[in-house]
Design a protein around this motif. Structure first.
Motif, short mmCIF file in Angstrom:
data_model
loop_
_atom_site.label_atom_id
_atom_site.label_comp_id
_atom_site.label_asym_id
_atom_site.label_seq_id
_atom_site.Cartn_x
_atom_site.Cartn_y
_atom_site.Cartn_z
N SER A 1 2.24 -10.53 10.60
CA SER A 1 2.91 -10.48 9.31
C SER A 1 2.96 -11.87 8.69
O SER A 1 2.92 -12.89 9.40
N THR A 2 3.05 -11.93 7.38
CA THR A 2 3.24 -13.22 6.71
C THR A 2 4.66 -13.72 6.86
O THR A 2 4.95 -14.88 6.53
N GLY B 1 7.73 -5.91 7.38
CA GLY B 1 6.72 -6.24 6.39
C GLY B 1 7.30 -6.93 5.16
O GLY B 1 8.44 -6.69 4.77
N ASP C 1 2.62 -8.99 2.74
CA ASP C 1 1.91 -8.04 3.59
C ASP C 1 1.44 -6.83 2.79
O ASP C 1 0.32 -6.34 2.98
N ARG D 1 -1.61 -7.70 0.79
CA ARG D 1 -2.83 -7.68 1.62
C ARG D 1 -3.29 -6.26 1.89
O ARG D 1 -4.49 -5.96 1.85
N VAL E 1 2.33 -0.76 6.86
CA VAL E 1 3.27 -1.88 6.73
C VAL E 1 4.69 -1.32 6.69
O VAL E 1 5.11 -0.76 5.68
#
Length: 484
Positions: A18-19, A41, A45, A48, A208
């Motif tokens: 995950s970011t 998430g 995310d 993306r 997500v």
């Protein structure tokens, strides 16, 4: 079997970090303890995931494959999912408290039956046809994929509601971004493992998990072509507004406050047994559950007795125990909500004949509520009009059949219903007068080959059957060259 945590999201055919750094803890409704976790998430995310789905739809092969090729991949998924049925049943039961015996049939075998039903539909679906034209000799009519689909599902029957969206979307040639409920994300990742085994191309399905803000970010995303949502009517109104503003397609399967009409000639033993699946399925946490039971004044006491007998006969307890028929509420918030409605019913003047607030006897932990029956209620009470989503039944008297139909239809919802009678012709006649999307006679069991959905505030569109597959297509007409 111990449930598993997942450390990564599934985006563009890969397991990715995950970011963000947040985690969603999955809490057992029975023990109130964390049992696993997944990444929480972020909006990044979701961006993306949508980008991957957009790329796969715009540039990938899947939307341009012959339907038979997509069908073959989904058949491989069905085989891979079938091998995971015991794990699916245990995972969903651990996540949401569904009794394991029911979970085996409803939460695991039910989703597989949905996949198989859609495969049957897809093989006969009119993907492209010719019809006589009014100004042309003939016109070609094509069904083409709607595009990138945002699928958002709740926690009560998570994989049934996921696959009722995911499978028709894939068969139609769409790509999908799935946001499972934060309470029940684990089953979605088990499903992904089956999709990977089946050889689904990258970007076709992206998963997500996240909360409401991430879900709204997904709904508002300009690269999403359609939103498929199951959840509360309140959330559905918000989603419909966003989709309307963007002229984005949406299908909404929302709440219900359905009625079971018990006619005087009904076999009350059949009614009593049938209410387990009609009104109390999944511990009452089902949108189609018929929490209003309507009985004639002449037969009222007998029906109340049958309802109470049903409630008393259903063991309440640990969802891992095969004997359990009513488990905990999935969340503490839902437990508090149900108990709030029970207290409200007494305040409104309905007579409590079974249950009430407080934990069931012998259960000192877990998000349990006492199975509850109200009598001497009227249809104007909030317990008769608002979706409670728990093991609470309100028995409402009627004067005659016309009055019963009036009461059943006096609701902002119109999802489901049932008619109980020994006269099938009379049952069919009443069923045709009830303003709901589905009605059962002497029971209620949705058929995965038939359209599922409701009237009024119960939603927009239908799932299952040819109607459910059509919901993921756009219709194109191709005109031949003009003749000289």
């Amino acid at each position: 079997m111990a449930v598993r945590s997942f450390d990564k999201l599934f985006v563009d055919g890969q397991w990715l970090d995950s970011t963000g750094s947040g985690r969603i803890e999955v809490i057992s409704p029975h023990t109130e303890q964390a049992i696993a976790s997944v990444p929480d998430g972020t909006a990044g995310d979701m961006d993306r995931a949508v980008a991957a789905a957009r790329q796969a739809f715009d540039q990938g092969a899947w939307p341009r494959l012959a339907p038979e090729e997509r069908i073959a991949t989904v058949e491989r998924f069905a085989d891979a999912f079938r091998r995971r049925l015991p794990e699916v049943a245990e995972v969903v039961s651990a996540e949401n408290g569904c009794p394991i015996t029911l979970s085996t049939h409803l939460q695991a075998a039910g989703p597989l039956a949905i996949v198989e039903s859609f495969l049957t539909v897809a093989k006969e679906f009119p993907w492209e046809s010719q019809r006589p034209g009014a100004t042309h000799a003939s016109v070609t009519v094509r069904r083409e994929p709607v595009g990138v689909v945002a699928a958002i599902v709740p926690w009560n029957v998570p994989l049934i509601l996921t696959l009722s969206k995911l499978v028709p979307a894939l068969l139609a040639g769409c790509t999908v971004v799935l946001k499972p409920a934060p309470e029940t994300p684990l089953d979605a990742f088990v499903m992904v493992e089956a999709l990977v085994e089946a050889g689904l191309p990258a970007g076709m399905v992206n998963v997500v998990p996240g909360g409401r803000e991430v879900g709204e970010h997904l709904v508002r995303h300009r690269d999403v072509d359609k939103v498929a949502f199951t959840g509360s009517t309140a959330a559905g109104r918000i989603i419909a507004g966003i989709c309307g503003e963007q002229l984005k397609r949406c299908s909404l399967e929302l709440g219900g406050k359905s009625a079971a009409i018990v006619l005087d000639d009904a076999d009350l033993a059949v009614v009593a047994e049938g209410l387990k699946a009609t009104s109390l399925l999944n511990s009452g946490q089902g949108c189609v559950n018929q929490s209003r039971v309507l009985a004639s004044r002449a037969n009222y006491d007998n029906v109340v007795e049958a309802v109470v007998g049903t409630m008393r006969s259903m063991p309440v307890g640990d969802p891992a125990d095969p004997a359990t028929e009513i488990g905990p509420m999935t969340t503490r918030r839902q437990q508090e909500r149900v108990e709030g409605y029970i207290a409200l019913g007494e305040k409104e003047g309905a007579e409590l004949v079974l249950g009430g607030t407080g934990r069931p006897d012998g259960l000192n932990r877990g998000w349990y509520v006492r199975p509850t029956v109200f009598r001497n209620a009227d249809n104007n009470m909030r317990i008769s009009r608002e979706e409670i989503f728990g093991p609470v039944i309100t028995v409402i008297p009627f004067d005659d059949v016309d009055d019963a139909v009036r009461i059943a239809n006096d609701s902002e919802y119109g999802l489901a219903g049932s008619v109980w009678t020994s006269d099938s012709d009379a049952g069919n006649a009443v069923a045709r007068r009830v303003r709901t999307g589905m009605v059962g006679i002497n029971g209620f069991m949705p058929d995965y080959a038939a359209p599922f959905g409701g009237y009024k505030a119960s939603g927009i569109g239908r799932e299952f059957g040819p109607e459910g597959l059509s919901a993921y297509t756009e219709i194109k007409a191709i005109y031949p060259p003009p003749t000289a």
